[in-house]
Design a protein around this motif. Structure first.
Motif, PDB file in Angstrom:
ATOM      1  N   VAL A 135       0.925  -1.332  -0.113  1.00 13.81           N
ATOM      2  CA  VAL A 135      -0.271   0.140  -0.071  1.00 13.81           C
ATOM      3  C   VAL A 135       0.919   1.169   0.034  1.00 13.81           C
ATOM      4  O   VAL A 135       1.660   1.417   0.948  1.00 13.81           O
ATOM      5  CB  VAL A 135      -1.001   0.029   1.195  1.00 13.81           C
ATOM      6  CG1 VAL A 135      -1.694   1.375   1.404  1.00 13.81           C
ATOM      7  CG2 VAL A 135      -1.953  -1.211   1.107  1.00 13.81           C
ATOM      8  N   LEU A 136       0.691   2.069  -1.105  1.00 18.90           N
ATOM      9  CA  LEU A 136       1.609   3.136  -1.301  1.00 18.90           C
ATOM     10  C   LEU A 136       0.854   4.353  -0.497  1.00 18.90           C
ATOM     11  O   LEU A 136       1.656   5.088   0.035  1.00 18.90           O
ATOM     12  CB  LEU A 136       1.801   3.774  -2.476  1.00 18.90           C
ATOM     13  CG  LEU A 136       2.505   2.578  -3.564  1.00 18.90           C
ATOM     14  CD1 LEU A 136       2.798   2.950  -4.729  1.00 18.90           C
ATOM     15  CD2 LEU A 136       4.035   2.289  -2.710  1.00 18.90           C
ATOM     16  N   SER A 137      -0.223   4.581  -0.441  1.00 17.53           N
ATOM     17  CA  SER A 137      -1.001   5.841   0.174  1.00 17.53           C
ATOM     18  C   SER A 137      -2.554   5.268   0.707  1.00 17.53           C
ATOM     19  O   SER A 137      -2.898   4.704  -0.331  1.00 17.53           O
ATOM     20  CB  SER A 137      -1.011   7.016  -0.590  1.00 17.53           C
ATOM     21  OG  SER A 137      -1.725   6.995  -1.727  1.00 17.53           O
ATOM     22  N   ILE A 138      -2.935   5.932   1.688  1.00 12.97           N
ATOM     23  CA  ILE A 138      -4.436   5.884   1.891  1.00 12.97           C
ATOM     24  C   ILE A 138      -4.678   7.571   1.695  1.00 12.97           C
ATOM     25  O   ILE A 138      -4.319   8.227   2.573  1.00 12.97           O
ATOM     26  CB  ILE A 138      -4.777   5.211   3.111  1.00 12.97           C
ATOM     27  CG1 ILE A 138      -4.140   3.918   3.099  1.00 12.97           C
ATOM     28  CG2 ILE A 138      -6.172   5.454   3.496  1.00 12.97           C
ATOM     29  CD1 ILE A 138      -4.260   3.112   4.387  1.00 12.97           C
ATOM     30  N   ILE A 139      -5.964   7.828   1.223  1.00 13.09           N
ATOM     31  CA  ILE A 139      -6.517   8.999   0.938  1.00 13.09           C
ATOM     32  C   ILE A 139      -7.952   9.128   1.395  1.00 13.09           C
ATOM     33  O   ILE A 139      -8.749   8.369   0.980  1.00 13.09           O
ATOM     34  CB  ILE A 139      -6.383   9.616  -0.422  1.00 13.09           C
ATOM     35  CG1 ILE A 139      -4.877   9.611  -0.872  1.00 13.09           C
ATOM     36  CG2 ILE A 139      -6.958  11.143  -0.459  1.00 13.09           C
ATOM     37  CD1 ILE A 139      -4.593   9.771  -2.378  1.00 13.09           C
ATOM     38  N   SER A 140      -8.111   9.705   2.524  1.00 15.48           N
ATOM     39  CA  SER A 140      -9.603  10.014   3.032  1.00 15.48           C
ATOM     40  C   SER A 140     -10.195  11.219   2.892  1.00 15.48           C
ATOM     41  O   SER A 140      -9.563  12.316   3.207  1.00 15.48           O
ATOM     42  CB  SER A 140      -9.481   9.487   4.888  1.00 15.48           C
ATOM     43  OG  SER A 140      -9.115   8.279   4.728  1.00 15.48           O
ATOM     44  N   SER A 141     -11.361  11.441   2.067  1.00 14.50           N
ATOM     45  CA  SER A 141     -12.155  12.603   2.076  1.00 14.50           C
ATOM     46  C   SER A 141     -12.577  12.934   3.332  1.00 14.50           C
ATOM     47  O   SER A 141     -13.074  11.908   4.017  1.00 14.50           O
ATOM     48  CB  SER A 141     -13.047  12.431   1.026  1.00 14.50           C
ATOM     49  OG  SER A 141     -12.462  12.355  -0.385  1.00 14.50           O
ATOM     50  N   ILE A 142     -12.396  14.261   3.591  1.00 12.87           N
ATOM     51  CA  ILE A 142     -12.909  14.705   5.175  1.00 12.87           C
ATOM     52  C   ILE A 142     -13.736  15.803   5.055  1.00 12.87           C
ATOM     53  O   ILE A 142     -13.872  16.592   4.132  1.00 12.87           O
ATOM     54  CB  ILE A 142     -11.996  14.962   6.279  1.00 12.87           C
ATOM     55  CG1 ILE A 142     -10.832  15.611   5.811  1.00 12.87           C
ATOM     56  CG2 ILE A 142     -11.381  13.552   6.296  1.00 12.87           C
ATOM     57  CD1 ILE A 142      -9.784  16.072   6.595  1.00 12.87           C
ATOM     58  N   LEU A 143     -14.726  16.287   5.975  1.00 14.79           N
ATOM     59  CA  LEU A 143     -15.784  17.226   6.155  1.00 14.79           C
ATOM     60  C   LEU A 143     -15.451  17.456   7.491  1.00 14.79           C
ATOM     61  O   LEU A 143     -15.453  16.914   8.452  1.00 14.79           O
ATOM     62  CB  LEU A 143     -16.993  16.680   6.007  1.00 14.79           C
ATOM     63  CG  LEU A 143     -18.152  17.888   5.937  1.00 14.79           C
ATOM     64  CD1 LEU A 143     -17.886  18.942   4.696  1.00 14.79           C
ATOM     65  CD2 LEU A 143     -19.404  17.269   5.577  1.00 14.79           C
ATOM     66  N   CYS A 144     -15.165  18.912   7.660  1.00 15.25           N
ATOM     67  CA  CYS A 144     -14.831  19.420   9.037  1.00 15.25           C
ATOM     68  C   CYS A 144     -15.813  20.528   9.432  1.00 15.25           C
ATOM     69  O   CYS A 144     -15.796  21.502   8.229  1.00 15.25           O
ATOM     70  CB  CYS A 144     -13.165  19.847   9.107  1.00 15.25           C
ATOM     71  SG  CYS A 144     -11.992  18.686   8.841  1.00 15.25           S
ATOM     72  N   ILE A 145     -16.202  20.612  10.662  1.00 19.97           N
ATOM     73  CA  ILE A 145     -17.164  21.798  11.167  1.00 19.97           C
ATOM     74  C   ILE A 145     -16.639  22.129  12.427  1.00 19.97           C
ATOM     75  O   ILE A 145     -15.779  21.564  13.289  1.00 19.97           O
ATOM     76  CB  ILE A 145     -18.423  21.453  11.282  1.00 19.97           C
ATOM     77  CG1 ILE A 145     -18.813  20.166  12.221  1.00 19.97           C
ATOM     78  CG2 ILE A 145     -19.008  20.834   9.994  1.00 19.97           C
ATOM     79  CD1 ILE A 145     -20.181  19.820  12.447  1.00 19.97           C
ATOM     80  N   PRO A 146     -16.779  23.512  12.823  1.00 19.68           N
ATOM     81  CA  PRO A 146     -16.298  23.782  14.291  1.00 19.68           C
ATOM     82  C   PRO A 146     -16.866  22.916  15.448  1.00 19.68           C
ATOM     83  O   PRO A 146     -18.203  22.571  15.148  1.00 19.68           O
ATOM     84  CB  PRO A 146     -16.663  25.319  14.221  1.00 19.68           C
ATOM     85  CG  PRO A 146     -17.016  25.860  12.963  1.00 19.68           C
ATOM     86  CD  PRO A 146     -17.533  24.503  12.098  1.00 19.68           C
ATOM     87  N   ALA A 147     -15.975  22.565  16.217  1.00 21.19           N
ATOM     88  CA  ALA A 147     -16.669  21.439  17.431  1.00 21.19           C
ATOM     89  C   ALA A 147     -17.437  22.606  18.446  1.00 21.19           C
ATOM     90  O   ALA A 147     -17.013  23.613  18.513  1.00 21.19           O
ATOM     91  CB  ALA A 147     -15.468  21.191  18.001  1.00 21.19           C
ATOM     92  N   GLN A 148     -18.641  21.954  18.923  1.00 20.54           N
ATOM     93  CA  GLN A 148     -19.332  22.505  19.601  1.00 20.54           C
ATOM     94  C   GLN A 148     -18.680  22.537  21.132  1.00 20.54           C
ATOM     95  O   GLN A 148     -18.141  21.550  21.604  1.00 20.54           O
ATOM     96  CB  GLN A 148     -20.698  21.870  19.735  1.00 20.54           C
ATOM     97  CG  GLN A 148     -21.412  21.770  18.338  1.00 20.54           C
ATOM     98  CD  GLN A 148     -21.839  23.335  17.999  1.00 20.54           C
ATOM     99  OE1 GLN A 148     -21.993  24.205  18.738  1.00 20.54           O
ATOM    100  NE2 GLN A 148     -21.391  23.381  16.577  1.00 20.54           N
ATOM    101  N   GLU A 149     -18.544  23.541  21.612  1.00 17.30           N
ATOM    102  CA  GLU A 149     -17.749  23.674  23.101  1.00 17.30           C
ATOM    103  C   GLU A 149     -18.685  23.840  24.184  1.00 17.30           C
ATOM    104  O   GLU A 149     -19.740  24.109  24.102  1.00 17.30           O
ATOM    105  CB  GLU A 149     -16.751  24.753  23.092  1.00 17.30           C
ATOM    106  CG  GLU A 149     -15.563  24.432  22.175  1.00 17.30           C
ATOM    107  CD  GLU A 149     -14.798  25.867  22.232  1.00 17.30           C
ATOM    108  OE1 GLU A 149     -14.212  26.081  23.387  1.00 17.30           O
ATOM    109  OE2 GLU A 149     -14.075  26.163  21.085  1.00 17.30           O
TER     110      GLU A 149
END
Length: 149
Positions: A135-149
């Motif tokens: 395995v040469l690479s693993i690419i994960s698509s991600i979605l980020c939102i501000p965390a609720q504190e």
């Protein structure tokens, strides 16, 4: 002759004064919405030798991009952020991408999801993991939102 010394002295003092640092908001456009972001993988691509790539199920759960403590928390472990910076991309309607390099050689690439040139509270991108062996690479698509504190 004496006058030139008195002129040079104030100029020297002004030149040695520390420069004012840019406000924190200017360093990373994500910071306008918060210092801690919750990210979740939405897809996964695994690339192997001989140009063989396949899609797989993303890892379940979320991880935290925690700028306030300079780390990314993949439960139960945390990885130190080596460095992060905003990069302007010529011709991009989004204008700025954020690159986060981790101490374990993984990299996060993030861009705001809207193309309005006003940074969104939702950022999308990829988590890139270079590997060795079959395995040469693993690419994960991600979605980020501000965390609720």
């Amino acid at each position: 002759m004496m006058t030139s010394r008195w002129i040079a002295l104030p100029l020297l003092l002004v030149a040695t004064l520390p420069l004012r640092a840019a406000p924190a908001e200017d360093n990373n456009p994500m910071w306008a919405s918060g210092y801690v972001w919750e990210c979740r993988p939405t897809s996964k691509t695994i690339c192997e030798r001989e140009n063989k790539c396949s899609t797989g199920q993303p890892e379940p759960g979320t991880f935290l991009l925690d700028y306030s403590h300079s780390r990314v928390v993949f439960a139960p472990d945390a990885v130190k952020i080596r460095r992060h910076y905003a990069q302007t991309v010529a011709g991009s309607p989004l204008q700025t991408e954020v690159k986060v390099e981790l101490a374990d050689n993984r990299t996060l690439w993030l861009t705001p999801v809207d193309a309005s040139r006003v940074f969104s509270n939702i950022w999308a991108g990829a988590l890139i993991e270079p590997k060795g062996g079959v395995v040469l690479s693993i690419i994960s698509s991600i979605l980020c939102i501000p965390a609720q504190e």
